[in-house]
Design a protein around this motif. Structure first.
Motif, short mmCIF file in Angstrom:
data_model
loop_
_atom_site.label_atom_id
_atom_site.label_comp_id
_atom_site.label_asym_id
_atom_site.label_seq_id
_atom_site.Cartn_x
_atom_site.Cartn_y
_atom_site.Cartn_z
N GLU A 34 40.81 29.28 35.77
CA GLU A 34 41.13 28.88 37.14
C GLU A 34 40.96 27.37 37.25
O GLU A 34 39.83 26.87 37.33
CB GLU A 34 40.23 29.60 38.14
N ARG A 65 36.36 31.76 34.03
CA ARG A 65 35.61 32.81 34.71
C ARG A 65 35.52 34.05 33.82
O ARG A 65 36.53 34.52 33.29
CB ARG A 65 36.28 33.14 36.04
N SER A 112 44.36 23.57 33.95
CA SER A 112 45.62 23.23 34.62
C SER A 112 46.02 21.78 34.39
O SER A 112 47.19 21.42 34.46
CB SER A 112 45.51 23.52 36.12
N ASN A 158 46.27 27.32 31.04
CA ASN A 158 45.70 28.39 31.86
C ASN A 158 45.48 29.69 31.08
O ASN A 158 45.48 30.78 31.66
CB ASN A 158 46.57 28.66 33.10
#
Length: 413
Positions: free
Chosen positions: A100, A105, A76, A58
């Motif tokens: 995410e 992003r 993840s 992450n």
């Protein structure tokens, strides 16, 4: 430019002092060859650009290959993705962004990208508005040997491209020490440094006096492999050197057979103590250019060390081996960075190389590499017009002297 070259493969012992006489002489003076330091590394191979532990779940990691900025991120699920490190919107680095799930992003306007580089969301885009047709470039990525590899070249070639095969890394009989260091020189200097074992005088303070003897070598379109006999000749040796070569703390000072192979674009060194069949250690290395001009490279190394028969002994020896290898690397880095500074000052390669083995590896690096764009000439403004006589030579813009690799025909180091 194609160069007519004699066959310089050598079989049988070649004492270092006699290496030149083993090479056929080519009459007609020096041969003009392209300056190797202006040859870029071929992107159509798998290159490590980070250690696995530096790419955290992450999180993003800013990597680079020859001036191409690449963002790595681990989603993840634990999968690592590699994208061009610039948002398609305003060109802000995606390495500044937020992970995410499996999506990255952008930190600026929150454009979201999948691992394949396609835009998955533009949060504020009104319904009915057309989305940009393209996202950003995605790079093929593989994770192995504690490193993250990307394929920066033609994606269609990635699947068939050779990938390093290092069975000792996974062997329970070995423990691996990983190196990741920036070195301020063209990657070719690194290949020459490791392949040319005649520079052991540089390491006399940590290895003692070593008499290297070239036993033979062979070369082909993509490789050069050399075999040396390392004979200790006295002097004090770092304790870590003996532990690395399986001599123990007592330091038996036995000869070693050292084999070094450049298999474009990687290198592999193996050290086998005389009287044994298995390597005491193997070193795999890759030199990855960082800047577009390829005057800086990142050296990744995997030192795979055979564990001694005494359980737990490798853990006790580890700090001494690490200290020894760091000392040797620091000395090598000092030398190759000095070579690069000389090239930068002279604006050309004035090497007078005499070892046929190194002349061959230069050919391999040239023929498999890609041309680098010419750098603009310095000092083109009004001040240059008023420069005093001799200033051009000081800036490296004087007429070229002897060709890069040869003086008086092919020779050997």
């Amino acid at each position: 430019m194609t160069e007519a070259r004699p066959d310089r493969s050598v079989a049988g012992p070649v004492p270092v002092g006699d290496a030149v006489s083993a090479v056929p002489h080519v009459s007609g003076g020096p041969l003009a060859v392209p300056d190797l330091r202006k040859v870029g590394i071929c992107p159509d191979y798998w290159y490590p650009v980070a250690t696995s532990r530096s790419v955290r779940r992450n999180r993003t990691f800013a990597a680079v290959f020859a001036g191409e900025r690449i963002v790595l991120y681990r989603g993840s699920s634990g999968t690592v993705h590699a994208l061009e490190d610039r948002c398609a919107h305003r060109q802000v680095p995606l390495s500044m962004g937020v992970v995410e799930g499996e999506v990255l992003r952008c930190c600026y306007h929150a454009w979201a990208y999948r691992g394949n580089g396609r835009i998955s969301q533009i949060p504020y885009l009104p319904k009915g508005c057309e989305r940009p047709p393209r996202g950003v470039r995605a790079y093929p990525v593989r994770e192995a040997y504690g490193l993250v590899f990307v394929f920066p070249g033609d994606e269609a070639l990635a699947e068939a491209a050779p990938f390093p095969f290092l069975p000792e890394y996974h062997s329970a009989a070995h423990r691996t020490m990983t190196f990741s260091r920036t070195v301020r020189c063209h990657y070719s200097f690194m290949h020459e440094n490791l392949l040319d074992m005649n520079h052991q005088f540089l390491h006399r303070g940590v290895l003692g006096r070593i008499r290297p003897e070239l036993l033979g070598y062979d070369s082909g379109p993509r490789h050069v492999e050399a075999r040396y006999l390392f004979v200790p000749a006295g002097g004090r040796k770092d304790r870590g050197a003996g532990l690395l070569s399986a001599e123990g703390l007592g330091g038996k000072d036995r000869p070693d057979i050292v084999t070094i192979r450049t298999e474009y674009p990687y290198q592999l060194l193996r050290d086998v103590p005389e009287g044994t069949d298995l390597p005491a250690f193997s070193l795999w290395a890759a030199y990855v250019p960082e800047d577009a001009e390829q005057r800086v490279n990142h050296a990744y190394g995997l030192l795979m060390i055979a564990k001694p028969p005494v359980p737990g002994a490798i853990h006790l020896a580890w700090p001494l081996i690490r200290r020894f290898t760091e000392r040797v690397f620091a000395q090598d880095r000092m030398a190759v960075e000095a070579e690069q500074r000389a090239w930068d000052e002279q604006r050309e390669d004035r090497n007078h190389e005499v070892f046929p083995l190194i002349l061959d590896v230069r050919d391999v690096l040239r023929s498999n590499g890609v041309p680098l764009p010419e750098r603009p000439a310095p000092d083109c403004g009004p001040c240059a017009l008023a420069a005093p006589p001799g200033a051009a030579a000081a800036r490296g813009t004087a007429p070229a002297a002897a060709p890069a690799d040869r003086a008086g025909g092919p020779s050997a180091v």
